[in-house]
Structure formats: C-alpha cells, structure tokens
Design an enzyme around this catalytic site. Sequence first.
Site, PDB file in Angstrom:
ATOM      1  N   LYS A 186       0.824  -1.221   0.000  1.00  0.00           N
ATOM      2  CA  LYS A 186       0.000   0.000   0.000  1.00  0.00           C
ATOM      3  C   LYS A 186       0.856   1.268   0.000  1.00  0.00           C
ATOM      4  CE  LYS A 186      -0.895   0.304   4.991  1.00  0.00           C
ATOM      5  NZ  LYS A 186      -0.116   1.526   5.213  1.00  0.00           N
ATOM      6  N   THR A 187       2.002   1.235   0.698  1.00  0.00           N
ATOM      7  CA  THR A 187       2.870   2.418   0.708  1.00  0.00           C
ATOM      8  C   THR A 187       3.420   2.676  -0.695  1.00  0.00           C
ATOM      9  OG1 THR A 187       3.478   1.951   3.002  1.00  0.00           O
ATOM     10  CG2 THR A 187       4.858   3.512   1.806  1.00  0.00           C
TER      11      THR A 187
ATOM     12  N   ASP B 209      -3.349   7.647   4.378  1.00  0.00           N
ATOM     13  CA  ASP B 209      -2.888   6.290   4.687  1.00  0.00           C
ATOM     14  C   ASP B 209      -3.580   5.804   5.958  1.00  0.00           C
ATOM     15  OD1 ASP B 209      -1.424   3.975   4.528  1.00  0.00           O
ATOM     16  OD2 ASP B 209       0.440   4.837   5.312  1.00  0.00           O
ATOM     17  N   GLU B 210      -3.700   4.488   6.128  1.00  0.00           N
ATOM     18  CA  GLU B 210      -4.263   3.877   7.338  1.00  0.00           C
ATOM     19  C   GLU B 210      -5.624   4.483   7.698  1.00  0.00           C
ATOM     20  OE1 GLU B 210      -2.834   1.329   8.379  1.00  0.00           O
ATOM     21  OE2 GLU B 210      -0.652   1.489   8.271  1.00  0.00           O
TER      22      GLU B 210
ATOM     23  N   GLN C  66      -7.094  -4.709   9.841  1.00  0.00           N
ATOM     24  CA  GLN C  66      -5.989  -4.312  10.725  1.00  0.00           C
ATOM     25  C   GLN C  66      -6.349  -3.119  11.613  1.00  0.00           C
ATOM     26  OE1 GLN C  66      -1.861  -4.681   9.012  1.00  0.00           O
ATOM     27  NE2 GLN C  66      -2.989  -4.697   7.083  1.00  0.00           N
TER      28      GLN C  66
ATOM     29  N   ARG D 286       2.910  -9.926  10.674  1.00  0.00           N
ATOM     30  CA  ARG D 286       4.219  -9.253  10.730  1.00  0.00           C
ATOM     31  C   ARG D 286       5.306 -10.217  10.235  1.00  0.00           C
ATOM     32  NH1 ARG D 286       2.518  -5.244   9.700  1.00  0.00           N
ATOM     33  NH2 ARG D 286       0.565  -6.403   9.602  1.00  0.00           N
TER      34      ARG D 286
END
Length: 622
Positions: free
Chosen positions: A32-33, A223-224, A254, A581
Amino acid sequence: MDILKDLNDRQKKAVIQTEGPVLILAGAGSGKTRALTHRIAYLIKEKHIRADNILAVTFTNKAAGVMKERVAALLGARDWRLKAALPWLGTFHSICVRILRREGKALGISNKFIIYDEDDSMRAIKRAMRELEIAEKKHNPRAIKAYISGAKGELIKAEAYSGYANDYFQKIVARVYLKYEKMLEGSDALDFDDLILKTVELFQKFPEILDKYQDRFRYILVDEYQDTNHAQYIFLKLLSQKYRNVFVIGDDWQSIYSFRGAKFQNILDFKKDYPEAKVILLEENYRSTAPILGAAQEVIRQNEMRSDKNLFTKKGGGAPVVLVVSRDKFLEISFILDEILSLTVGESKKLSDFVILFRTNAQTRTFEEKLIERRLPYRIVGGVRFYERREVKDILAYLKLIQNEKDIVSLSRVINTPPRGIGAKTLEKIISLGDEAGEQVPKFSEFNNLIQDLRKDSERLPLPDLIDKIMTKTRYREYLSDGTVESQGRLENIEELKAAASSHADLAAFLESVSLVADIDLYNEKEEALTLMTVHSAKGLEFPVVFISGLEEGLFPHSQSLDNQFDLEEERRLFYVGMTRAMERLYLSYSKAKFTYGSFQVCLPSRFLDELSQDKMDLVEI
C-alpha cells in the site's frame, strides 16, 4: 524513471485513477505504501499537478519519513532543495500544527503555542483536580484524562460536555475538563487532541479559511484510513468536499485502535459518503509465506464485521506455523530463546531478524530477566520512551519555559529542580500572584532572573549549546552527578538530547518535533538486538521471524473483551496483525500454567488457536 514500472495491475489502477474519490482496501503486506507514493509521484510528474496542491496524511512520523524519501526518489529529487518542494506530507497532528501556526490567530491562538505531551497533560489535569479539591484516590486522573481525550476526539468541547454527562463520574470529568481548558489557555498551550479539534473548529467557524485550504489541497491522500477517529474524519471531509479528489487506503482487518477512538466503520462507510467512489482491492501479499498468510486468514474470517478480501502470495514453500505448548512460562521462554539462538546459527539469522510480540507490556519482564542472564542484547519498543525519562523531561521543561513564560506545567516541574527551597505552597502563591510574585517571593525572583538570562542565551546560541548553558546555570549537571552508574546513564541521555536538538534550526521547531514523536518513530531496525514489543506497537513493521507469546484465554484475547462481540473482534484483528508481521517463520506459544501471586495458576489456550487448522501446523510440546 517509469513511475508505473514494477507495479502490479491493481496497484497501477490505484495510481492512475487520479480524479474523484478512491478507496483502496489493501491487505497486509500488499504494497500500500508503494501505491500511495507512486500515486503522488504520478500526480506531479505525469498529471502535472503542483506539489503544493497535494496533501498526504499518515499516522506516524516514521511512515511519513519513508513516504517522503520514496516520493523524492521517484521524482529524482534527492537534493534537499528539491525535497523542500514536495507536497505537504505528514501525520494528522503535524499537518494541523502547520495550519494552526499560520491561521490560529483567528481563534485567538498564538502562533507560538506550545504542545503538551501526555505527561504535561496529566500534570495539568492533576493540578486542575487539586484546585477543584477532587481527590485523586477517589477519582483516577488517568481515567479522567481518557474521558476528556475521548470527548475531544468526538469534537465535544468543555462547555458542551456537561450536557453529555450522564453519571456522577462524568459530571466530575465535566468540571475537570473546564478547569483544564482554562489552564491550557492560560499557558498558551494545546494538547495533542486539541491540534485536530481546533483545526476543525477553525474550518467550521471561518469558511474563508476552509476555502483557502480546499483550493490549496485539491488532491488528498490518506494512509491507514481505518485508524481515523471522528475528529480526523470530519477534518478530511471538510477539506475534500469541494473537489472530492480524496484517495484513502487502509485495511479494516488491521483496525486495532478503538481504545484511542479509531472507528474502522469509517473505511467500511466510505462508499456511503462518496457514492461515486472507485473501490480497488490490493490482495497480493509480498511479505509472508503461504502457510503464514493462510493461517492468518483462517483467523480473521471468523469476524463478522469486515470487508471481503482473498489474500494470496506467489511465494513458494515456506515453513509451517509452529504451535508451542509448554508446561509453564519458564519453559516457554527457554524454548523461544533457544530457538532464536538455533536459527542464528543454523540459518545465519541476525538478532534484529527476530521479534517477540506480547498482548501487554507487563509480559516483557520475565523475558528481560532471562535475556540479561544470557547476556543477549535486546530492545523494548513501547517501554519508557526516551523523551519520558526524568532527566530528559526536566531539560525539556526548562526549554519550554524559555520558549513560553506562561507555561505553568513546566514551571511547576523545574522551579525546585534542582532544589531551591521553593515548596508546593510557595509555588501556589507564585501562580496566584502572577507578575507580583517577584516582589513577594524573593527566591522566585532569583529563579525568574535565571530563566530570563537563559532566554537571552536562546537568542544567540545553537540548541546543543543552550542545553549546556541550562545544565551549568541551573547546576543540573551537579544535581545529576552522584557518581553512580545510573547518573552516568542520565548524563548520556542529556548528550543524546543535544544530538537530537542539533538537527533543528530553532527552539520552537525542536519542541514541536519532540511533542509529536511516537514510540515507533524511535525504533531503529538497524540496531543489532532482539526486539520485544506489544502487537499494537508492531503495526506497520515486518520481521523474518515472529514469536507471539502468551496466547492464553484472558490474556489474548484480553479478559476485558470476552463479554463483548465488538471488542472480541478487535482482539482477533490484533492477533491477525501480529501473525502478518511474519515474513518467513511464525511461532505461536502458550503455557498451561503460570506462577502468579505465589502459586501456579492453570491457563487455557486462546480461543483463537482453535480457529486454526491444527493439521497444517507443527506442534511442539515441552
């Protein structure tokens, strides 16, 4: 550079859909980044959008720093002068600080306002309680602070809060809230929550200012988005309503911050707010092996409140997830540390390749004891932060007082540090007397002259030299130097503070950056040490090998979540975040018994372990 090169088809879609609202549901490890940064570069380089017409918002300074570097690289802007021409890119709070410094005077906010961090706010709330004669033993200041923070996150101001107070405790909160706000105003200070609340108030009260920033930020990227609270949601809605070029990216799977006021429903309701929105799913995972990703999806699919995604990876092979069942906590710890040492030898792993994740910070203590015994280097992320250490807070309080003479919280912290014979009653007298204090309290007059001298020093000295002056003129160096190992460590922390200050042009900029720093911003992945952290702190990070310890019912999921479906689903999302992770290996462990209050207590395995296919995991019983 070809900006679309190395992007998959859906990432390309996310980049080139530049007009109108766009929602990207991005699975864990799906790049996504990369999509976000390539989109910014594409807007500037291919669509010829001016950089200052773009606003990009994220949740941590660390993420903002990564995004800046990537955008600069994509644009070939490695020179700092070119980097200065990049879009506004930062956290919600840092963006709002910039707006308030420029426009806050419309609300009566000085452009030199200081920002109270968590500790400053807590001190101010305790002071407000004392002035209102509300006993701390009867009413927990942290609980009061949490209620006030929650109210600000919902954009409920102090004057209005009493109308929402339904019980005795909330009425106490209402009284403290009003007093606390007056203290902030009198100290020319804003707390963390105010930064967004005041910016929203600014936009709502002054349409011409809102119009100015709507025209400036014609393209907004977030973002997020699943972590936004109500205040952040309204901030974005106000800014984007004119041009509607709002691009949000996130993953409801998330969303783990409801305790901070985050509302993952914001991302699920995006289509309601923007019916014309394009929705793109990023489902290819580049981080984890198939066994890890498959296990994580088995867990998250038990949640009812979620979007539908089907994550996949093209990574072949991969070790099975390992379930470790131990007779007691000490055996669990020994197995984990032995396994880490084994992998450092057998697979040439570095200690920095490993992380041990916990549900709560308290779980790290027993691991620390064993790590010290074995002389293994480790770091704890989310423990006592550098900027919260006593000696660092003391010097920062002196700096804040030099910057802002109205700061009562910083004054109360250092007026008798080192000791000057000015007690609590004298301090109350000083605060009530105001400008007359110098005449009636001679010791304060001496202290005030000292601060005035340091204020003059601040106008001519670089920040590290100013800190040296504070250490000398206040005799703080002598105060710390008692010849012990601890005192040497504290002096080294001051040297570290000087190093941090050296990269800032002026005192105001340094104090602002310190106030906005978060735990994760201090994490250095290059440090060769084993990492211990909570799952909450691990969000956004990745490690070759992950251990999730303490998977016992009542601990993970936490006991406070067991009777509430919403909270239980958040705990499951938290477990999913921990699992995803892991890049190469994932270990899940629990103990059948633990030593508590002088006796062994039987533990039950987490219900989340029952949601995994046991036949696909390797079982280790010790």
